[in-house]
Write an enzyme that holds these catalytic residues in place. Sequence first.
Site, short mmCIF file in Angstrom:
data_model
loop_
_atom_site.label_atom_id
_atom_site.label_comp_id
_atom_site.label_asym_id
_atom_site.label_seq_id
_atom_site.Cartn_x
_atom_site.Cartn_y
_atom_site.Cartn_z
N LEU A 103 0.86 -1.19 0.00
CA LEU A 103 0.00 0.00 0.00
C LEU A 103 0.90 1.25 0.00
CD1 LEU A 103 -3.16 0.48 0.14
CD2 LEU A 103 -2.75 1.21 2.48
N ILE B 42 0.20 -5.66 -11.05
CA ILE B 42 0.64 -4.50 -11.86
C ILE B 42 2.01 -4.03 -11.36
CG2 ILE B 42 -1.59 -3.64 -12.67
CD1 ILE B 42 0.04 -2.22 -9.57
N ARG C 215 5.66 -6.08 -10.46
CA ARG C 215 6.78 -6.68 -11.19
C ARG C 215 6.54 -8.17 -11.27
NH1 ARG C 215 7.65 -2.41 -12.83
NH2 ARG C 215 9.47 -1.09 -12.58
N ASP D 178 -0.12 -7.71 -15.77
CA ASP D 178 0.48 -6.71 -16.66
C ASP D 178 1.99 -6.89 -16.73
OD1 ASP D 178 0.52 -4.29 -18.26
OD2 ASP D 178 1.28 -3.22 -16.50
N GLU E 125 10.25 -10.41 -19.40
CA GLU E 125 9.46 -9.69 -20.41
C GLU E 125 10.35 -9.38 -21.61
OE1 GLU E 125 7.94 -6.25 -18.42
OE2 GLU E 125 6.79 -7.44 -17.01
N HIS F 212 2.78 -5.05 -20.07
CA HIS F 212 3.43 -4.06 -19.19
C HIS F 212 3.12 -2.62 -19.65
CE1 HIS F 212 7.08 -3.22 -16.36
NE2 HIS F 212 6.18 -2.24 -16.30
#
Length: 313
Positions: free
Chosen positions: A152, A230, A232, A256, A261, A279
């Site tokens: 958070l 969202i 890593r 995402d 990647e 991403h």
Amino acid sequence: MSQKNVLVLNSPHEKIKQYLEQHYQVIYVNDLAGLTEQLAQIGASIQIVISSAYVGLKKEWIDLMPNLEVVCNFGVGYDSTDIQALKARGIPFSNTPEVLNDAVADTAMALLLALVRQVCQADTFVRNGLWEKGSFTLTPNVSGKKVGIVGLGSIGKVIAKRLSGFDCEIAYHNRRQRDDVDFVYKASVIELAQWSDFLIIATVGGPDTRHLINHDVLVALGREGYLINIARGSVIDQEALIQALQNNTIAGAGLDVFDNEPFVPESLKQLKNVVLMPHVGSGSIEARDQMAQLVIDNLENFYQKGDVITKVV
Ligand code: 8YV
């Protein structure tokens, strides 16, 4: 024109490109595999590096640039760069916090809604003429559910704000409890996953959070639980996730970000209970424009006033 040379690690935003080309000699890296060799030749001539969350600076590259003065990162996350190596040399490094929060939070919501309400399948259903033959499957609500946020921070808080509008109950796990929010704090990720209908990962990447979401956490999330990432790819044990999705240990995942990647395993692409994005969490026109402006502002501030504005080290 300044004599300073800028190394740009991957294809830059147009605004950055124009700014750099007006003020500096720009070297674009086209072949990352050959960068060590290239830097062995030209490293001493480089004063500025523009990195990104996607392509950062390894220690061996930093070592090959003895005259490096500043690194400006296009992105809030900097796990791709060896920050300690920069710190040891006293080289300032800036990132682009806050300006992308809305876009990333929107992406988390888009993934959550698409996944749970089966938006992609519904679209295929209509396009394939199946609506004329029957009705689409019923799905769970998003509204009113229990959502756990892992991490958070400033992005996590904007996601929580969006979810409050959906009347969701929110709990979170951070290393330490925050004293500026009223959301329920769970002392462990397992405890948070057990409590949650949806688990959203918004934590930083890097060694400290590697595989924080493992097999046990997925079991705790359970057969009706959905996972959104969202942050890593490294935060989730991707192999354990694929198995959990194949065995219906969890209901689905909206992702995402991935390990390695832009390569996404075939086994993940073949699953029906996933929504996959390339991403693009921060990939809105507005966010990318403001990120680019912040990179430019950091660089200008460094040379005009002696330091970057949004400094990491
Ligand atoms: C990337 C991101 O910056 O900010 C981050 O940490 O992961 C993204 O916003 C973007 O993909 C450009 O590299």
